[in-house]
Design an enzyme around this catalytic site. Structure first.
Site, PDB file in Angstrom:
ATOM      1  N   ARG A 190      38.131  44.292  40.411  1.00 42.21           N
ATOM      2  CA  ARG A 190      36.894  44.340  39.618  1.00 42.21           C
ATOM      3  C   ARG A 190      35.693  44.285  40.558  1.00 42.21           C
ATOM      4  NH1 ARG A 190      36.871  41.099  34.020  1.00 42.21           N
ATOM      5  NH2 ARG A 190      36.742  43.105  32.962  1.00 42.21           N
ATOM      6  N   TYR A 214      37.674  37.281  35.378  1.00 39.58           N
ATOM      7  CA  TYR A 214      38.544  36.992  34.243  1.00 39.58           C
ATOM      8  C   TYR A 214      38.479  35.503  33.906  1.00 39.58           C
ATOM      9  CZ  TYR A 214      40.710  41.569  35.049  1.00 39.58           C
ATOM     10  OH  TYR A 214      40.944  42.908  35.214  1.00 39.58           O
ATOM     11  N   GLN A 254      34.203  50.569  38.980  1.00 36.15           N
ATOM     12  CA  GLN A 254      33.943  50.515  37.542  1.00 36.15           C
ATOM     13  C   GLN A 254      34.291  51.811  36.820  1.00 36.15           C
ATOM     14  OE1 GLN A 254      29.864  49.222  37.134  1.00 36.15           O
ATOM     15  NE2 GLN A 254      30.418  47.066  37.231  1.00 36.15           N
ATOM     16  N   SER A 268      38.978  48.317  31.041  1.00 38.29           N
ATOM     17  CA  SER A 268      37.715  48.239  30.309  1.00 38.29           C
ATOM     18  C   SER A 268      37.552  49.393  29.328  1.00 38.29           C
ATOM     19  CB  SER A 268      36.536  48.212  31.286  1.00 38.29           C
ATOM     20  OG  SER A 268      36.518  47.010  32.020  1.00 38.29           O
ATOM     21  N   ASP A 311      38.069  52.020  35.907  1.00 36.98           N
ATOM     22  CA  ASP A 311      38.623  50.828  35.258  1.00 36.98           C
ATOM     23  C   ASP A 311      39.248  51.156  33.902  1.00 36.98           C
ATOM     24  OD1 ASP A 311      39.219  48.349  34.254  1.00 36.98           O
ATOM     25  OD2 ASP A 311      37.199  47.530  34.447  1.00 36.98           O
TER      26      ASP A 311
END
Length: 375
Positions: free
Chosen positions: A122, A229, A127, A133, A130
């Site tokens: 992460r 997390y 991003q 997500s 990902d």
């Protein structure tokens, strides 16, 4: 270098690992693309749409695996697919690697280089790759729609000449990507939304979406991993947490459970005793059901009624929005692959010291190499 897009064969999986749009992008990078016939049908994507984008259509999996250099998958290969993998092939997908060490070892034994996209670090640079997500965002949205479908009342406040209907009260457990989208969706439907998370830092995000943050211990620290997390908390905190959630559930119409701890069973947040104290006709949607569930009496891939409460335990929720889920997943994989393409040779040139590559690579040169699996 040929990118091969396999048809998914696991039960309930309607997504596909590439879209016509990403096929075009791969071709612009100088790569060839082959797509297995019928691969996109579950996501309403025809073979013709892939052909128009420039892909070759393989008649079956045998042809696809024989020709492909890089195999793109949504879920890890089945045993039959694994048996077709050649030494040197690259396999990229959501492997659920940490829970399936034997399957990863079998792929390593075939000589494949395997990347598990769920293990992506992460970091800002990752991003756009990902998958967790992108898929969780859709799952959070769909969870509220599933709850509304099962709920026997209206969601928003309605003022009529015959009287006023009170708005439904939501409790969102877990304010990660799925939880935040659930908050936003429930608010758009007119619900009154409360949200709980062990990380005090997400309070601002919850409130920015119109939710009310259920705080257990304002002084709680170390509730978040370096990767962002939620961490498993100590017993004292868990006792306070259980009491607060129990109290809130008594006034809740719809609970959406999204809390997960990577590599561990889902934390139990709603016990059977709490369910018994909920209002008759209430609904619990357990998005964590595949990891054991945030409510232990929810059942995988079933909708059941217990103690007057409807428990929704749909598996693979993103696949229930297959077209959009596929488009986002395909873009994640495109961004991952594109970052590895050598512009001169038009082949993949992995930087084995790169944080993204080290984080996702589980098998290489005949061995398991990820710290979570090696040894």
């Amino acid at each position: 270098m040929k990118i091969a897009v396999a048809k998914e064969r696991r039960a309930g999986e309607a997504r596909v690992a590439a879209s016509p749009d990403t096929v075009r992008k791969f071709i612009q990078l100088g790569l060839d693309v082959i797509v297995e016939a019928g691969a996109g049908h579950g996501a309403s994507l025809s073979d013709e749409s892939y052909r128009e984008a420039g892909a070759e259509i393989a008649a079956d999996a045998g042809q696809l695996f024989a020709q492909g250099d890089v195999i793109l998958k949504v879920q890890r290969p089945t045993e039959d697919e694994a048996g077709m993998i050649r030494p040197g092939q690259v396999v990229i997908g959501a492997m659920a690697a940490l829970a399936n060490k034997d399957a990863m070892a079998a792929l390593a034994a075939r000589g494949a280089t395997v990347f598990a996209m769920e293990l992506l670090p992460r970091i800002t640079r990752a991003q756009s790759m990902d998958i967790l997500s992108s898929q969780a965002n859709l799952a959070g949205y769909k969870s509220v729609l599933d709850a509304a479908h099962e709920f026997g009342r209206a969601i928003p406040m309605m003022m009529t000449a015959a009287g006023t209907i009170a708005p439904a009260r939501f409790l969102i457990l877990g304010a990660g990507v799925a939880g935040l989208q659930a908050i936003a969706t429930a608010k758009r439907l007119g619900g009154v939304v409360y949200a709980f998370d062990v990380r005090p830092a997400v309070k601002e995000q919850v409130e920015s979406l119109g939710g009310k943050f259920v705080e257990v211990d304002a002084a709680a620290k170390d509730a978040e991993t370096k990767g962002g997390y939620a961490k498993e908390m100590d017993d004292e905190y868990k006792q306070k947490q259980a009491a607060k959630i129990h109290e809130t559930l008594k006034k809740t119409d719809i609970a959406i459970c999204t809390a997960l701890i990577p590599g561990k069973p889902a934390p139990v947040l709603i016990t059977e005793e709490m369910v018994k104290d909920m209002r008759p006709g209430s609904v619990i949607v357990d998005l964590a059901v595949e990891a054991g569930g945030n409510c232990p009496i929810s059942e995988f891939d079933k909708v059941v009624v217990k103690h007057g409460v409807t428990l929704v335990g749909h598996g693979n929720v993103p696949s229930r929005l297959a077209q959009d889920a596929s488009a986002l997943y395909a873009k994640n994989l495109l961004n991952f692959v594109a970052a590895q393409v050598d512009k001169d040779s038009k082949t993949l040139a992995f930087n084995w010291d790169d944080e993204i590559i080290k984080g996702t690579c589980v098998a290489r040169d005949g061995s398991l190499v990820h710290p979570g699996l090696a040894g």
